[in-house]
Design a protein around this motif. Structure first.
Motif, PDB file in Angstrom:
ATOM      1  N   UNK A 158      54.232  60.105  55.169  1.00 33.70           N
ATOM      2  CA  UNK A 158      54.250  60.934  53.959  1.00 33.70           C
ATOM      3  C   UNK A 158      55.675  61.205  53.498  1.00 33.70           C
ATOM      4  N   UNK A 159      56.569  61.459  54.451  1.00 34.67           N
ATOM      5  CA  UNK A 159      57.949  61.777  54.100  1.00 34.67           C
ATOM      6  C   UNK A 159      58.728  60.570  53.603  1.00 34.67           C
ATOM      7  N   UNK A 160      58.179  59.373  53.772  1.00 36.09           N
ATOM      8  CA  UNK A 160      58.823  58.161  53.272  1.00 36.09           C
ATOM      9  C   UNK A 160      58.345  57.791  51.865  1.00 36.09           C
ATOM     10  N   UNK A 161      57.356  58.527  51.341  1.00 37.70           N
ATOM     11  CA  UNK A 161      56.801  58.206  50.034  1.00 37.70           C
ATOM     12  C   UNK A 161      57.705  58.660  48.887  1.00 37.70           C
ATOM     13  N   UNK A 162      57.687  57.888  47.809  1.00 40.89           N
ATOM     14  CA  UNK A 162      58.311  58.324  46.567  1.00 40.89           C
ATOM     15  C   UNK A 162      57.440  59.407  45.934  1.00 40.89           C
ATOM     16  N   UNK A 163      57.929  60.013  44.866  1.00 42.47           N
ATOM     17  CA  UNK A 163      57.194  61.127  44.241  1.00 42.47           C
ATOM     18  C   UNK A 163      55.779  60.742  43.835  1.00 42.47           C
TER      19      UNK A 163
END
Length: 260
Positions: free
Chosen positions: A142-147
């Motif tokens: 999740x923390x690697x996802x773009x907006x």
């Protein structure tokens, strides 16, 4: 192509005892997936591809990518950055621009070259069950996802394993569906000489894992064989009738959760 070794440690880490069964099994998995009557070819990949939509210009990470063939295909369809991570390192020779990394999907943050790198799409295609800590694995993804990014996660319908175990053990479906003890599993279509230890799960387990990881379900799909495919491969339709198939989820971060 770039191939790297990850420094991951713990359950399933590169070089650990728990990683070796999958390293052996991966070749059988890829051979089975390449068959004309593979359910991955007939049902799973077409549905996965439809959920991903247009990938032109997007950065895509396939966590547990197997031999990397799917991420290579996405690169050929316009993905701007295509990265595959798998513990087996039994990779195809991918086209330019595709990066394949040997690493553990349980801790993507420790995989060389991924920390702080944004992705528009992160895939866990039948690989998520091998995560040592499912909640933490999803939080890291999740923390690697773009907006506007999302996770595409697919898992075998949990009733499938309950039906199989009830047939093998002479027990009821309910007993096996709600069982909590890990069980030893051999995949008849991959390599019967390799055993894997699986944790049973229910639908509520899946939903609670997503919630605990700070994700919500945008879309859920339970793909089925087309009428044409069912007529051509009745033995595969019989498998779907008995064991129900696969679940697919498009997951996005909950409002207020960390992200880019």
């Amino acid at each position: 192509m770039v191939t790297k070794d990850s420094g991951a440690e713990g359950a399933g880490a590169v070089g650990s005892d728990s990683s070796r069964p999958w390293q052996t099994l991966s070749a059988g998995f890829e051979q089975a997936r390449a068959r004309e009557d593979s359910l991955d070819r007939l049902v799973e990949w077409p549905a996965q591809r439809a959920l991903l939509g247009d990938v032109t210009g997007l950065a895509v990470l396939d966590a547990g990518c197997g031999n990397g063939a799917k991420i290579a295909q996405l690169a050929g369809e316009g993905a701007a950055a295509s990265v595959g991570v798998d513990i087996s390192a039994n990779f195809v020779a991918p086209p330019p621009g595709v990066e394949l990394i040997q690493g553990d999907l349980s801790d993507l943050a420790s995989v060389a070259g991924l920390a702080g790198r944004p992705f528009d799409r992160i895939l866990f295609l039948q690989s998520f069950g091998y995560a040592a800590d499912p909640v933490q694995a999803l939080r890291t993804a999740r923390d690697l996802l773009t907006d506007d990014g999302f996770i595409l996660l697919t898992r075998t319908q949990p009733i499938r394993y309950a039906v199989e175990r009830s047939e093998q053990n002479g027990t009821s479906l309910g007993e096996e569906y709600f069982a909590t003890e890990s069980f030893v599993y051999r995949h008849r279509n991959w390599d019967e000489q390799v055993t894997l230890t699986k944790r049973p799960y229910t639908m509520s387990d899946l939903l609670n894992t997503f919630s605990a990881a700070g994700l919500w379900i945008e879309t859920t799909v339970e793909p089925q064989m087309s009428a044409e495919a069912a007529e051509r491969y009745p033995h595969k339709q019989a498998v779907m009738n008995a064991y129900l198939g696969i679940l697919m989820f498009v997951l996005r971060p909950l409002s207020g959760q960390p992200g880019r």
